[in-house]
Design an enzyme around this catalytic site. Structure first.
Site, mmCIF file in Angstrom:
data_model
loop_
_atom_site.group_PDB
_atom_site.id
_atom_site.type_symbol
_atom_site.label_atom_id
_atom_site.label_comp_id
_atom_site.label_asym_id
_atom_site.label_seq_id
_atom_site.Cartn_x
_atom_site.Cartn_y
_atom_site.Cartn_z
ATOM 1 N N LYS A 176 30.926 25.943 -60.519
ATOM 2 C CA LYS A 176 29.465 25.967 -60.308
ATOM 3 C C LYS A 176 28.837 27.209 -60.945
ATOM 4 C CE LYS A 176 29.888 25.957 -55.786
ATOM 5 N NZ LYS A 176 31.378 26.002 -55.689
ATOM 6 N N ARG B 168 25.043 24.242 -48.109
ATOM 7 C CA ARG B 168 26.456 24.009 -47.811
ATOM 8 C C ARG B 168 26.662 23.326 -46.465
ATOM 9 N NH1 ARG B 168 28.560 28.592 -51.169
ATOM 10 N NH2 ARG B 168 30.796 28.451 -51.106
ATOM 11 N N ARG C 180 40.869 33.606 -61.349
ATOM 12 C CA ARG C 180 39.511 34.070 -61.692
ATOM 13 C C ARG C 180 39.437 35.604 -61.718
ATOM 14 N NH1 ARG C 180 34.587 31.906 -58.408
ATOM 15 N NH2 ARG C 180 35.919 32.508 -56.680
ATOM 16 N N ARG D 192 38.180 38.734 -56.711
ATOM 17 C CA ARG D 192 37.463 38.679 -55.428
ATOM 18 C C ARG D 192 38.449 38.646 -54.264
ATOM 19 N NH1 ARG D 192 32.916 34.026 -56.227
ATOM 20 N NH2 ARG D 192 33.702 33.473 -54.162
ATOM 21 N N ARG E 109 38.651 28.366 -47.319
ATOM 22 C CA ARG E 109 37.438 27.943 -48.039
ATOM 23 C C ARG E 109 37.488 26.457 -48.379
ATOM 24 N NH1 ARG E 109 37.628 31.875 -52.885
ATOM 25 N NH2 ARG E 109 35.700 30.896 -53.566
HETATM 26 P P1 AP5 Z 1 33.486 29.511 -61.007
HETATM 27 O O1 AP5 Z 1 32.429 29.084 -61.961
HETATM 28 O O2 AP5 Z 1 33.515 30.916 -60.530
HETATM 29 O O3 AP5 Z 1 33.549 28.468 -59.776
HETATM 30 P P2 AP5 Z 1 32.582 28.282 -58.522
HETATM 31 O O4 AP5 Z 1 32.485 26.836 -58.239
HETATM 32 O O5 AP5 Z 1 31.311 29.044 -58.728
HETATM 33 O O6 AP5 Z 1 33.497 28.977 -57.436
HETATM 34 P P3 AP5 Z 1 33.143 29.976 -56.252
HETATM 35 O O7 AP5 Z 1 34.469 30.400 -55.687
HETATM 36 O O8 AP5 Z 1 32.226 31.086 -56.685
HETATM 37 O O9 AP5 Z 1 32.431 29.070 -55.292
HETATM 38 P P4 AP5 Z 1 32.304 29.273 -53.836
HETATM 39 O O10 AP5 Z 1 31.360 28.193 -53.527
HETATM 40 O O11 AP5 Z 1 33.520 29.276 -53.008
HETATM 41 O O12 AP5 Z 1 31.841 30.819 -53.708
HETATM 42 P P5 AP5 Z 1 30.437 31.484 -53.463
HETATM 43 O O13 AP5 Z 1 30.381 32.697 -54.282
HETATM 44 O O14 AP5 Z 1 29.330 30.492 -53.544
HETATM 45 O O15 AP5 Z 1 34.892 29.137 -61.713
HETATM 46 C C1 AP5 Z 1 36.118 29.389 -61.049
HETATM 47 C C2 AP5 Z 1 37.168 29.763 -62.108
HETATM 48 O O16 AP5 Z 1 37.419 28.639 -62.962
HETATM 49 C C3 AP5 Z 1 36.745 30.905 -63.042
HETATM 50 O O17 AP5 Z 1 37.870 31.695 -63.301
HETATM 51 C C4 AP5 Z 1 36.247 30.198 -64.309
HETATM 52 O O18 AP5 Z 1 36.454 31.001 -65.462
HETATM 53 C C5 AP5 Z 1 37.126 28.948 -64.331
HETATM 54 N N1 AP5 Z 1 36.446 27.775 -64.856
HETATM 55 C C6 AP5 Z 1 35.175 27.370 -64.564
HETATM 56 N N2 AP5 Z 1 34.887 26.210 -65.182
HETATM 57 C C7 AP5 Z 1 36.012 25.864 -65.875
HETATM 58 C C8 AP5 Z 1 36.329 24.757 -66.712
HETATM 59 N N3 AP5 Z 1 35.458 23.772 -66.943
HETATM 60 N N4 AP5 Z 1 37.578 24.713 -67.255
HETATM 61 C C9 AP5 Z 1 38.492 25.696 -67.013
HETATM 62 N N5 AP5 Z 1 38.240 26.769 -66.234
HETATM 63 C C10 AP5 Z 1 36.994 26.858 -65.665
HETATM 64 O O19 AP5 Z 1 30.562 31.867 -51.920
HETATM 65 C C11 AP5 Z 1 31.452 32.874 -51.487
HETATM 66 C C12 AP5 Z 1 31.356 33.004 -49.969
HETATM 67 O O20 AP5 Z 1 30.006 33.398 -49.606
HETATM 68 C C13 AP5 Z 1 31.608 31.744 -49.157
HETATM 69 O O21 AP5 Z 1 32.973 31.506 -48.919
HETATM 70 C C14 AP5 Z 1 30.826 32.048 -47.871
HETATM 71 O O22 AP5 Z 1 31.529 32.949 -47.062
HETATM 72 C C15 AP5 Z 1 29.591 32.755 -48.404
HETATM 73 N N6 AP5 Z 1 28.495 31.812 -48.720
HETATM 74 C C16 AP5 Z 1 27.933 31.609 -49.949
HETATM 75 N N7 AP5 Z 1 26.963 30.670 -49.873
HETATM 76 C C17 AP5 Z 1 26.920 30.292 -48.562
HETATM 77 C C18 AP5 Z 1 26.130 29.348 -47.867
HETATM 78 N N8 AP5 Z 1 25.205 28.591 -48.496
HETATM 79 N N9 AP5 Z 1 26.356 29.189 -46.540
HETATM 80 C C19 AP5 Z 1 27.272 29.932 -45.890
HETATM 81 N N10 AP5 Z 1 28.065 30.845 -46.499
HETATM 82 C C20 AP5 Z 1 27.883 31.018 -47.833
#
Ligand code: AP5
Length: 220
Positions: free
Chosen positions: A16, A89, A128, A161, A172
């Site tokens: 994402k 979410r 990552r 991270r 997660r």
């Molecule tokens: P990346 O693009 O970083 O993936 P992502 O889907 O953004 O993954 P996240 O781990 O950031 O999502 P998340 O939803 O768990 O975390 P968030 O920060 O929102 O890609 C991942 C890897 O794959 C990278 O290394 C990239 O290079 C590689 N890659 C990407 N695309 C690729 C492709 N097509 N081919 C090959 N490789 C690829 O949330 C973190 C924490 O914050 C949560 O756990 C929670 O505690 C809190 N939080 C955030 N939002 C909320 C909410 N709305 N409600 C409650 N808690 C929340």
């Protein structure tokens, strides 16, 4: 291109953030990531950041009322278009988003649902690396930086991270299944869901597909 209002849905590690950054730069819309907003609060070290870091490091969702409050402020201060990454979410967050957008007087145009097998998600999360300074996202195998540990874009330090450790990844993925995956049906029922294969595709190929889907919404 401007004005489209998008939300990206999908499990942790599905890509994402990577695609949201491409949509931001190519479509000229702000990237609103609740994960980035919370990590910024953690780095500032206030009460909100301290409370949030306990949930985040363990891989659990931060309570709805906290996240909704942060997101409301960002949506109200941005222009007409945006790409939401990691919000909503939970069903409560989805309902809150409807209220926020009603107050702003605009609809949510589309929800893009990224799909990939769980073994792909685990491989992406465990490899990552992210830039401490500009937030650019890399992967040690799939999308490596030119020089190990150093950001191509700004020369900043790349870090892993805390929630990309095995134990937190498990929590997660479970939280996604239990609390977030239900939003796929929620938005399908509203007729604004588009699902995209994020398992096999290169980010550039995925972006081309997304640009084609968004074309009717993008006004030059
Ligand atoms: P990346 O693009 O970083 O993936 P992502 O889907 O953004 O993954 P996240 O781990 O950031 O999502 P998340 O939803 O768990 O975390 P968030 O920060 O929102 O890609 C991942 C890897 O794959 C990278 O290394 C990239 O290079 C590689 N890659 C990407 N695309 C690729 C492709 N097509 N081919 C090959 N490789 C690829 O949330 C973190 C924490 O914050 C949560 O756990 C929670 O505690 C809190 N939080 C955030 N939002 C909320 C909410 N709305 N409600 C409650 N808690 C929340």
């Amino acid at each position: 291109m401007g004005g489209v209002r998008l939300a990206l849905l999908g499990a942790p590690g599905v890509g994402k953030g990577t695609l949201a950054k491409m949509i931001k730069s190519e479509c000229n819309v702000p990237h609103l990531s609740t994960g980035d907003m919370l990590r910024e609060a953690v780095s500032k070290g206030g009460k909100l950041g301290k409370d949030a870091s306990e949930y985040m490091n363990a891989g659990k969702l931060v309570p709805d009322n906290v996240v909704i409050g942060i997101l409301r402020e960002k949506v109200m201060e941005c222009g007409e278009g945006f790409v939401l990454d990691g919000f909503p979410r939970t069903e409560r967050q989805a309902e809150a988003l409807e209220g926020i957008l009603a107050d702003k007087g605009v609809p949510l145009d589309m929800v893009l649902n990224f799909e990939a097998p769980v073994e792909v998600l685990i491989g992406r999360l465990s490899g990552r690396r992210q830039c401490r300074d500009c937030g650019a996202i890399y992967h040690v195998k799939n999308i490596p930086p030119k020089k190990s540990g150093v950001c191509d874009a700004c020369g900043g330090e790349l870090y892993r991270r805390k929630d990309d450790r095995d134990e937190a990844i498990k929590v997660r993925l479970k939280a996604y299944e239990e609390e977030t995956a239900g939003l796929i049906d929620y938005y399908r029922d509203k007729g604004i869901l588009e699902s995209i294969d994020a398992g096999q595709q290169d980010p550039d190929v995925m972006f081309k597909r997304i640009a084609a889907i968004l074309k009717p919404y993008l006004v030059n």
